[in-house]
Scaffold this motif. Sequence first.
Motif, PDB file in Angstrom:
ATOM      1  N   LYS A  14       0.863  -1.188   0.000  1.00  0.00           N
ATOM      2  CA  LYS A  14       0.000   0.000   0.000  1.00  0.00           C
ATOM      3  C   LYS A  14       0.895   1.231   0.000  1.00  0.00           C
ATOM      4  O   LYS A  14       1.762   1.367   0.852  1.00  0.00           O
ATOM      5  CB  LYS A  14      -0.915  -0.017   1.217  1.00  0.00           C
ATOM      6  N   SER A  15       0.690   2.102  -0.972  1.00  0.00           N
ATOM      7  CA  SER A  15       1.608   3.216  -1.184  1.00  0.00           C
ATOM      8  C   SER A  15       0.872   4.510  -1.479  1.00  0.00           C
ATOM      9  O   SER A  15      -0.296   4.513  -1.839  1.00  0.00           O
ATOM     10  CB  SER A  15       2.526   2.910  -2.372  1.00  0.00           C
ATOM     11  N   ALA A  16       1.612   5.588  -1.351  1.00  0.00           N
ATOM     12  CA  ALA A  16       1.144   6.912  -1.756  1.00  0.00           C
ATOM     13  C   ALA A  16       2.172   7.462  -2.731  1.00  0.00           C
ATOM     14  O   ALA A  16       3.368   7.216  -2.604  1.00  0.00           O
ATOM     15  CB  ALA A  16       1.012   7.841  -0.556  1.00  0.00           C
ATOM     16  N   ILE A  17       1.696   8.203  -3.715  1.00  0.00           N
ATOM     17  CA  ILE A  17       2.603   8.850  -4.653  1.00  0.00           C
ATOM     18  C   ILE A  17       2.184  10.311  -4.795  1.00  0.00           C
ATOM     19  O   ILE A  17       1.015  10.616  -5.016  1.00  0.00           O
ATOM     20  CB  ILE A  17       2.654   8.137  -6.013  1.00  0.00           C
ATOM     21  N   LEU A  18       3.138  11.182  -4.584  1.00  0.00           N
ATOM     22  CA  LEU A  18       2.932  12.624  -4.724  1.00  0.00           C
ATOM     23  C   LEU A  18       3.923  13.103  -5.770  1.00  0.00           C
ATOM     24  O   LEU A  18       5.133  13.002  -5.583  1.00  0.00           O
ATOM     25  CB  LEU A  18       3.175  13.335  -3.394  1.00  0.00           C
ATOM     26  N   VAL A  19       3.432  13.610  -6.882  1.00  0.00           N
ATOM     27  CA  VAL A  19       4.293  13.990  -7.997  1.00  0.00           C
ATOM     28  C   VAL A  19       4.313  15.507  -8.149  1.00  0.00           C
ATOM     29  O   VAL A  19       3.272  16.138  -8.277  1.00  0.00           O
ATOM     30  CB  VAL A  19       3.784  13.350  -9.316  1.00  0.00           C
ATOM     31  N   ASP A  20       5.505  16.064  -8.116  1.00  0.00           N
ATOM     32  CA  ASP A  20       5.705  17.476  -8.422  1.00  0.00           C
ATOM     33  C   ASP A  20       5.943  17.537  -9.924  1.00  0.00           C
ATOM     34  O   ASP A  20       7.072  17.403 -10.411  1.00  0.00           O
ATOM     35  CB  ASP A  20       6.901  18.017  -7.646  1.00  0.00           C
ATOM     36  N   PHE A  21       4.859  17.692 -10.673  1.00  0.00           N
ATOM     37  CA  PHE A  21       4.903  17.584 -12.130  1.00  0.00           C
ATOM     38  C   PHE A  21       5.954  18.500 -12.741  1.00  0.00           C
ATOM     39  O   PHE A  21       6.728  18.071 -13.600  1.00  0.00           O
ATOM     40  CB  PHE A  21       3.526  17.895 -12.736  1.00  0.00           C
ATOM     41  N   ASP A  22       5.990  19.755 -12.313  1.00  0.00           N
ATOM     42  CA  ASP A  22       6.928  20.719 -12.897  1.00  0.00           C
ATOM     43  C   ASP A  22       8.367  20.231 -12.813  1.00  0.00           C
ATOM     44  O   ASP A  22       9.102  20.247 -13.803  1.00  0.00           O
ATOM     45  CB  ASP A  22       6.845  22.080 -12.201  1.00  0.00           C
ATOM     46  N   ASN A  23       8.783  19.799 -11.635  1.00  0.00           N
ATOM     47  CA  ASN A  23      10.168  19.387 -11.450  1.00  0.00           C
ATOM     48  C   ASN A  23      10.488  18.108 -12.211  1.00  0.00           C
ATOM     49  O   ASN A  23      11.571  17.987 -12.797  1.00  0.00           O
ATOM     50  CB  ASN A  23      10.496  19.222  -9.971  1.00  0.00           C
ATOM     51  N   VAL A  24       9.576  17.157 -12.217  1.00  0.00           N
ATOM     52  CA  VAL A  24       9.811  15.918 -12.968  1.00  0.00           C
ATOM     53  C   VAL A  24       9.898  16.231 -14.459  1.00  0.00           C
ATOM     54  O   VAL A  24      10.821  15.793 -15.147  1.00  0.00           O
ATOM     55  CB  VAL A  24       8.710  14.869 -12.687  1.00  0.00           C
ATOM     56  N   PHE A  25       8.944  16.999 -14.962  1.00  0.00           N
ATOM     57  CA  PHE A  25       8.924  17.320 -16.385  1.00  0.00           C
ATOM     58  C   PHE A  25      10.174  18.084 -16.808  1.00  0.00           C
ATOM     59  O   PHE A  25      10.815  17.744 -17.812  1.00  0.00           O
ATOM     60  CB  PHE A  25       7.674  18.123 -16.745  1.00  0.00           C
TER      61      PHE A  25
ATOM     62  N   ARG B 297      13.864  14.721 -24.109  1.00  0.00           N
ATOM     63  CA  ARG B 297      12.619  15.441 -24.414  1.00  0.00           C
ATOM     64  C   ARG B 297      11.475  14.501 -24.786  1.00  0.00           C
ATOM     65  O   ARG B 297      10.328  14.768 -24.438  1.00  0.00           O
ATOM     66  CB  ARG B 297      12.864  16.487 -25.494  1.00  0.00           C
ATOM     67  N   ASP B 298      11.776  13.420 -25.463  1.00  0.00           N
ATOM     68  CA  ASP B 298      10.713  12.457 -25.795  1.00  0.00           C
ATOM     69  C   ASP B 298      10.130  11.845 -24.528  1.00  0.00           C
ATOM     70  O   ASP B 298       8.917  11.658 -24.412  1.00  0.00           O
ATOM     71  CB  ASP B 298      11.233  11.354 -26.716  1.00  0.00           C
ATOM     72  N   ALA B 299      10.984  11.520 -23.559  1.00  0.00           N
ATOM     73  CA  ALA B 299      10.505  10.963 -22.290  1.00  0.00           C
ATOM     74  C   ALA B 299       9.646  11.980 -21.553  1.00  0.00           C
ATOM     75  O   ALA B 299       8.627  11.627 -20.960  1.00  0.00           O
ATOM     76  CB  ALA B 299      11.685  10.526 -21.417  1.00  0.00           C
ATOM     77  N   ALA B 300      10.045  13.243 -21.587  1.00  0.00           N
ATOM     78  CA  ALA B 300       9.266  14.294 -20.926  1.00  0.00           C
ATOM     79  C   ALA B 300       7.881  14.411 -21.546  1.00  0.00           C
ATOM     80  O   ALA B 300       6.876  14.511 -20.833  1.00  0.00           O
ATOM     81  CB  ALA B 300      10.003  15.634 -21.013  1.00  0.00           C
ATOM     82  N   LEU B 301       7.815  14.376 -22.867  1.00  0.00           N
ATOM     83  CA  LEU B 301       6.522  14.471 -23.543  1.00  0.00           C
ATOM     84  C   LEU B 301       5.657  13.246 -23.269  1.00  0.00           C
ATOM     85  O   LEU B 301       4.440  13.359 -23.101  1.00  0.00           O
ATOM     86  CB  LEU B 301       6.720  14.688 -25.038  1.00  0.00           C
ATOM     87  N   ARG B 302       6.272  12.058 -23.191  1.00  0.00           N
ATOM     88  CA  ARG B 302       5.507  10.836 -22.837  1.00  0.00           C
ATOM     89  C   ARG B 302       4.990  10.931 -21.410  1.00  0.00           C
ATOM     90  O   ARG B 302       3.861  10.548 -21.122  1.00  0.00           O
ATOM     91  CB  ARG B 302       6.372   9.594 -23.018  1.00  0.00           C
ATOM     92  N   PHE B 303       5.822  11.434 -20.508  1.00  0.00           N
ATOM     93  CA  PHE B 303       5.409  11.612 -19.116  1.00  0.00           C
ATOM     94  C   PHE B 303       4.193  12.534 -19.034  1.00  0.00           C
ATOM     95  O   PHE B 303       3.236  12.263 -18.310  1.00  0.00           O
ATOM     96  CB  PHE B 303       6.562  12.183 -18.291  1.00  0.00           C
ATOM     97  N   ALA B 304       4.212  13.613 -19.810  1.00  0.00           N
ATOM     98  CA  ALA B 304       3.123  14.589 -19.779  1.00  0.00           C
ATOM     99  C   ALA B 304       1.860  14.073 -20.458  1.00  0.00           C
ATOM    100  O   ALA B 304       0.754  14.379 -20.024  1.00  0.00           O
ATOM    101  CB  ALA B 304       3.571  15.892 -20.445  1.00  0.00           C
ATOM    102  N   SER B 305       2.012  13.290 -21.506  1.00  0.00           N
ATOM    103  CA  SER B 305       0.838  12.877 -22.274  1.00  0.00           C
ATOM    104  C   SER B 305       0.294  11.509 -21.892  1.00  0.00           C
ATOM    105  O   SER B 305      -0.863  11.204 -22.192  1.00  0.00           O
ATOM    106  CB  SER B 305       1.160  12.906 -23.770  1.00  0.00           C
ATOM    107  N   GLU B 306       1.110  10.671 -21.236  1.00  0.00           N
ATOM    108  CA  GLU B 306       0.687   9.312 -20.875  1.00  0.00           C
ATOM    109  C   GLU B 306       1.040   8.990 -19.420  1.00  0.00           C
ATOM    110  O   GLU B 306       1.785   8.054 -19.150  1.00  0.00           O
ATOM    111  CB  GLU B 306       1.338   8.308 -21.817  1.00  0.00           C
ATOM    112  N   PRO B 307       0.512   9.758 -18.468  1.00  0.00           N
ATOM    113  CA  PRO B 307       0.897   9.539 -17.065  1.00  0.00           C
ATOM    114  C   PRO B 307       0.488   8.167 -16.529  1.00  0.00           C
ATOM    115  O   PRO B 307       1.152   7.625 -15.650  1.00  0.00           O
ATOM    116  CB  PRO B 307       0.193  10.676 -16.325  1.00  0.00           C
TER     117      PRO B 307
END
Length: 67
Positions: free
Chosen positions: A4-15, A23-33
Amino acid sequence: MVAKSAILVDFDNVFITLWDLDRDAALRFASEPADWLQVLANTHLSGDSRRWLVARCYLNPPVTCAR
């Protein structure tokens, strides 16, 4: 067994970090979370899967990038 887990994502910093590395990984992260969450859910040190009890993504808009 399921962890059992919790995930808190700071989208700005990860992106932004991904954008600087791949850049391709960043766009995949943003479009396919959901794909990223699935990988994280199935990756656990004990070999168990995870069940997200809390999943939150924080974003400070606007974030833009040029393709």
